[in-house]
Design an enzyme around this catalytic site. Structure first.
Site, PDB file in Angstrom:
ATOM      1  N   CYS A 157       0.888  -1.165   0.000  1.00 42.45           N
ATOM      2  CA  CYS A 157       0.000   0.000   0.000  1.00 42.45           C
ATOM      3  C   CYS A 157       0.920   1.207   0.000  1.00 42.45           C
ATOM      4  O   CYS A 157       1.489   1.549   1.028  1.00 42.45           O
ATOM      5  CB  CYS A 157      -0.902   0.008   1.232  1.00 42.45           C
ATOM      6  N   CYS A 162      -0.522   4.407   2.267  1.00 43.70           N
ATOM      7  CA  CYS A 162      -0.583   4.389   3.736  1.00 43.70           C
ATOM      8  C   CYS A 162      -0.254   2.986   4.243  1.00 43.70           C
ATOM      9  O   CYS A 162       0.895   2.589   4.187  1.00 43.70           O
ATOM     10  CB  CYS A 162      -1.941   4.854   4.236  1.00 43.70           C
ATOM     11  N   SER A 163      -1.236   2.239   4.718  1.00 44.35           N
ATOM     12  CA  SER A 163      -0.948   0.908   5.255  1.00 44.35           C
ATOM     13  C   SER A 163      -2.160  -0.005   5.099  1.00 44.35           C
ATOM     14  O   SER A 163      -2.444  -0.802   5.979  1.00 44.35           O
ATOM     15  CB  SER A 163      -0.550   1.015   6.722  1.00 44.35           C
ATOM     16  N   CYS A 164      -2.905   0.123   3.993  1.00 45.29           N
ATOM     17  CA  CYS A 164      -4.098  -0.696   3.779  1.00 45.29           C
ATOM     18  C   CYS A 164      -3.704  -2.176   3.754  1.00 45.29           C
ATOM     19  O   CYS A 164      -2.714  -2.564   3.125  1.00 45.29           O
ATOM     20  CB  CYS A 164      -4.800  -0.304   2.489  1.00 45.29           C
TER      21      CYS A 164
END
Lengths: 94, 206
Positions: free
Chosen positions: B115, B118-120
Site C-alpha cells: 500500500c 498508507c498501510s491498507c
C-alpha cells in the site's frame, strides 16, 4: 453501466486535485489496461471531508507494465503493477 | 509555474524519515479526549478494551484457514479467487473494511501486496500489518524495485516468473494465495494451516 471493460486501454489522468486523493503520482499519465471492474464506491475525495452523500463512482483495477512506469527498471520485462483507479481519473487511451 | 499538487512539488533529495513524524500532537489529543470521555462517563474503559480486543483478534491463521481450504478443494479455490469476501464468509470470516481480492501464485506468476499511500491491509482477516509493511522504505521500494525487496526477504524470484505488485490504494484489500506444497491437499487441516506464514500471504515469501 461501467464506461470501460476488461482489456480496454486507458490513460490515467492527472487531475491536480488538492487534498486527499487516492491516485499516487507515480501512475499518473501512464497508459494502462483495465483488469477488472470493482464496483461503484463513494469518492474518497468527498469522504475525506465528511461528505457521505456524494455520488458513487465506478472503480477499476488497471494493469501497467513496470518497464513503462520506471524507464530504468531492472527487473524482468514482463513484470507488472496493478492499482485501483476511479473512473474520473481515467481517459480512453488515444 | 509548478503546482503544489504535482510530483515536482516534492524534492527528491529530502531525506525520508520513518515513523509517525509530527504525529505526537494527535496522539496527545487522542489521549486527552479519551480521558475526558471517561471522566464524563460517556465511555467506559471496558468499551475501549472491547474495541481493542476486537482489533487484535484477527490474525494470520484466519487467512491461512482460507488457503488451507483452497489447497484441498479446487472448487473452493475457484470461488476464493472469484470473490474473496464471499468465500471468506463461507468459512465464517466477515471482511469488514473493504472487498477482499485473493490473487493466486503460479509457477509463472508471483504476487506481492503493498500500500504505497498508507498501510491498507485486510486487517479484519489478518490483523494488524507487520511494522515493515507500514515503513516508507517498503511502500516506496515495493513498487520501484520489488525484486530487490524480495531478495532482501530471501526470495530470489526467477526471471521467467512474472512479478505482479498490487497497490492497495482504494477500496480493495489483497491476500496472496500461495502455491500448495507437494501433496498438501492430503494433509490434515491443522498441518495445512501451520504451513502458511504471514510473509506468504503478503507475497514476501513463496
Amino acid at each position: 453501466m461501467p464506461r470501460f471493460a476488461p482489456g480496454d486501454a486507458v490513460r490515467i489522468r492527472d487531475n491536480h486535485t488538492p487534498g486527499h486523493v487516492r491516485i499516487p503520482f507515480f501512475v499518473r499519465h501512464q497508459q494502462a489496461i483495465i483488469e477488472r471492474y470493482c464496483g461503484a464506491f463513494r469518492n474518497p475525495e468527498d469522504l475525506a471531508y465528511g461528505d457521505r452523500h456524494g455520488p458513487t463512482i465506478d472503480l477499476y483495477r488497471v494493469h501497467i507494465a513496470q518497464a513503462a512506469l520506471w524507464p530504468d527498471y531492472t527487473g524482468a520485462a514482463h513484470d507488472t503493477l496493478e492499482i485501483e483507479v476511479y473512473d474520473h481519473w481515467l481517459d480512453p487511451a488515444a | 509555474m509548478k503546482s503544489r499538487f504535482s510530483a515536482d512539488a516534492v524534492d527528491p533529495n529530502t531525506p525520508v524519515i520513518e515513523g509517525h513524524h509530527g504525529a505526537d500532537y494527535y496522539a496527545l489529543m487522542t489521549e486527552a479526549l479519551h480521558k475526558l470521555l471517561l471522566e464524563k462517563r460517556l465511555l467506559s474503559q471496558a468499551d475501549t478494551d472491547r474495541v481493542i480486543a476486537a482489533l487484535e483478534a484477527p490474525n494470520t491463521t484466519w487467512g491461512a484457514r482460507l488457503v488451507a481450504e483452497a489447497w484441498a478443494d479446487p472448487a473452493y479455490r475457484e470461488r476464493l479467487i472469484e470473490d474473496g469476501s464471499a468465500a471468506a464468509l463461507e468459512l465464517g470470516f466477515r471482511i469488514k473494511e473493504a472487498k477482499l481480492v485473493v490473487v493466486a501464485n503460479t509457477p509463472a506468476l508471483h504476487n506481492l501486496i503493498t500500500c504505497t499511500l498508507c498501510s491498507c491491509y485486510p486487517r479484519s482477516l489478518l490483523g494488524q500489518p507487520p511494522w515493515w509493511y507500514i515503513s516508507k522504505n517498503y511502500r516506496a521500494r515495493s513498487v520501484r524495485e520489488p525484486r530487490r525487496v524480495l531478495a532482501e526477504f530471501g526470495l530470489d524470484l526467477p526471471e521467467t516468473t512474472e512479478l505482479r505488485v498490487h497497490d492497495s490504494n482504494a477500496d480493495m484489500r489483497y491476500m496472496v494465495l500461495p502455491m500448495a506444497p507437494e501433496g498438501a491437499g492430503q494433509w490434515p487441516l491443522e498441518q495445512r494451516i501451520a504451513a502458511v506464514t504471514r510473509h506468504m500471504l503478503i507475497g514476501t515469501a513463496a
